[in-house]
Design an enzyme around this catalytic site. Structure first.
Site, PDB file in Angstrom:
ATOM      1  N   GLU A 117      -4.809   2.313   2.816  1.00 54.91           N
ATOM      2  CA  GLU A 117      -4.859   1.113   3.657  1.00 54.91           C
ATOM      3  C   GLU A 117      -4.990   1.478   5.123  1.00 54.91           C
ATOM      4  OE1 GLU A 117      -3.136  -2.205   6.115  1.00 54.91           O
ATOM      5  OE2 GLU A 117      -2.495  -0.115   5.934  1.00 54.91           O
ATOM      6  N   HIS A 152       0.834  -1.214   0.000  1.00 52.38           N
ATOM      7  CA  HIS A 152       0.000   0.000   0.000  1.00 52.38           C
ATOM      8  C   HIS A 152       0.862   1.256   0.000  1.00 52.38           C
ATOM      9  CE1 HIS A 152       0.427   0.933   4.375  1.00 52.38           C
ATOM     10  NE2 HIS A 152       0.340  -0.363   4.576  1.00 52.38           N
ATOM     11  N   ASP A 168       0.023   4.507   1.035  1.00 53.19           N
ATOM     12  CA  ASP A 168      -0.103   5.516   2.086  1.00 53.19           C
ATOM     13  C   ASP A 168       0.674   5.112   3.329  1.00 53.19           C
ATOM     14  OD1 ASP A 168      -2.012   3.413   2.366  1.00 53.19           O
ATOM     15  OD2 ASP A 168      -3.074   4.574   3.881  1.00 53.19           O
TER      16      ASP A 168
END
Length: 487
Positions: free
Chosen positions: A146, A77, A79
């Protein structure tokens, strides 16, 4: 950023990580990192596209001799959790992470490092950009958001991917192979109140609870670390019960998936009672520090005189609020009856805001059991509703059920034993991984999760172990060479 980082082996991984960490990438504001990944994919002439919710997919053909192997999905992910120390001046929306090497560890200066999940993303980028790594056909999936809702994984439509095996590179123990995880649900309690004018003949104080370790509200919940919101509430309860303390404002915690490290409150006490109040607080503070002495060595609780605020919380609402926080469970609710040492169900009272006529309490409830997740969520709902709050459930996501007959699990176990001459731990974790969500639209995909040692994730003491990352990279390369043939 220290140039030393770019010289750490394997250079290709650490250089991609350094490039990644130069791009601000807060959850829900991933526009820049999405564009960064698109530019990266196109710069190496690979098919690159963004789906309707913002996930980036980059495809790479198999290397010579690997065309008959199963297509794999490599997933991480984009972020990262944004946490910083109170005295650190840093803007996560405009600045890259300030990193430095400390022995065998990579750290950040006063902020989260972003190794969760930046190291996994960097490893995937290293494979995509390589000229000499053996691998089957790859679909690299870089999800968004996420950390604050898993909306990227939830929004990924079925049919976009054709891979039969998914390698999720988002765990934090290098001797562990992940085969399951907890699901979660956000529990939010809100209530409005009438502000009452502050009485005359009162003395105002600020109370600050700070210096706690914080950490991941799933992986670290078993440690019994201090929760700043619960500690603050003990002080407020004692002051209210014995000295009529009145609350003006509270600002405690931050993100739902981070154990609260800090909480700040402004309160007033009748001036005639202030000496007794301060004396009582010293006694209670010493008791709390003694309770946490071995695990929260930097806990600090400060009480300072401040200017008197104009308003305080309506008395009846204040009482019900304090008692509700006292009654609401924080921490482990149930241990797994099937897996030794695994937390099954827990809750984190993550965020409390009391200001300008409104109270908001944010919790994250996790469980590998869907029924127990809702059991605890409903318990919290009942507690807050009895205190007159409105309660909302949102952001629910499923857990990932273990598959002990997994083909990729057998491969990882065998390669780990061959490389490191010991057995890996095969375990589920009490954290939210995207595998359970992705499995809803890709139910036949064989999934596994592994990664390097990362400590203190979701807190400013987050750090990544350099030697462990080398170990992880070695295992990943060996796994890529041994993906089974297509049926």
């Amino acid at each position: 950023m220290s140039q030393d980082i770019r010289n750490i082996a394997p250079k290709v991984v650490w250089n991609h990580f350094a490039d990644l960490n130069a791009v601000p990438r807060p959850s829900k504001k991933e526009e820049r990192i999405i564009q960064f990944m698109v530019d990266f994919g196109k710069s190496i002439n690979l098919e690159t596209f963004v789906d309707k919710v913002g996930n980036v997919i980059i495809k790479k053909a198999a290397t010579s001799g690997m065309e008959n192997r199963k297509t794999i999905v490599m997933q991480g992910h984009l972020d990262m959790v944004h946490q910083k120390n109170a005295d650190t001046v840093f803007d996560f929306e405009t600045q890259g992470i300030n990193m430095y090497v400390d022995g065998d560890w990579l750290k950040a200066k006063g902020t989260t490092l972003g190794a969760d999940n930046g190291l996994g993303v960097a490893a995937i980028m290293a494979v995509l950009s390589s000229k000499d790594i053996q691998h089957p056909e790859i679909e690299a999936l870089f999800t968004i958001d996420e950390e604050t809702g898993m909306t990227g994984a939830m929004g990924l439509e079925g049919g976009i991917l054709k891979g039969e095996i998914l390698l999720n590179l988002d765990t934090e123990e290098d001797d562990e192979i992940g085969i399951g995880c907890a699901g979660g649900v956000d529990v939010t309690a809100t209530k409005s109140y009438k502000e009452e004018k502050t009485s005359n003949n009162v003395t105002a104080f600020s109370i600050a609870v700070k210096g706690l370790n914080g950490g991941h509200s799933g992986m670290d919940i078993i440690k019994g670390l201090g929760n700043a919101n619960k500690i603050m509430n003990r002080l407020l309860f004692e002051g209210f019960e014995k000295y009529g303390l009145r609350i003006s404002e509270i600002n405690g915690g931050s993100l739902r998936n981070a154990i609260p490290r800090e909480s700040f409150a402004t309160i007033v006490i009748d001036t005639i009672s202030k000496e007794g109040f301060l004396s009582e607080m010293v006694v209670l503070i010493n008791k709390i520090k003694t309770e946490f002495l071995t695990i929260e060595k930097n806990l600090a609780i400060d009480i300072q005189k401040v200017n008197t605020p104009k308003n305080v919380v309506e008395l009846g609402v204040q009482e019900s609020f304090i008692k509700a926080i006292y009654a609401a469970l924080n921490g482990v609710y149930r241990m797994s009856p099937d897996v030794d040492g695994l937390v099954e169900t827990s809750n984190n009272i993550a965020r409390i805001i009391v200001k300008d006529g409104a109270i908001k309490i944010g919790c994250l409830t996790r469980s590998s059991s869907e029924s127990n997740k809702w059991d605890l969520a409903n318990s919290l709902k009942a507690c807050f509703e009895l205190a007159g709050f409105d309660v909302d459930f949102s952001g629910t996501y499923p857990g990932w059920l273990p598959n002990l007959n997994s083909e990729i699990l057998v491969i990882l176990e065998n390669k780990y034993k061959e490389l490191f001459h010991e057995n890996p731990k095969v375990a589920a974790c009490h954290a939210g991984l995207e595998c359970g969500i992705l499995g809803k639209n890709y139910p036949n995909m064989d999934m596994i999760s592994f990664g390097p040692n990362i400590r203190g994730a979701h807190s400013p003491v987050e750090r990544a172990q350099i030697s462990s990352t080398q170990k992880f990279w070695k295992l990943l390369l060996e796994v890529l060479k041994n993906i089974p043939e297509k049926n």
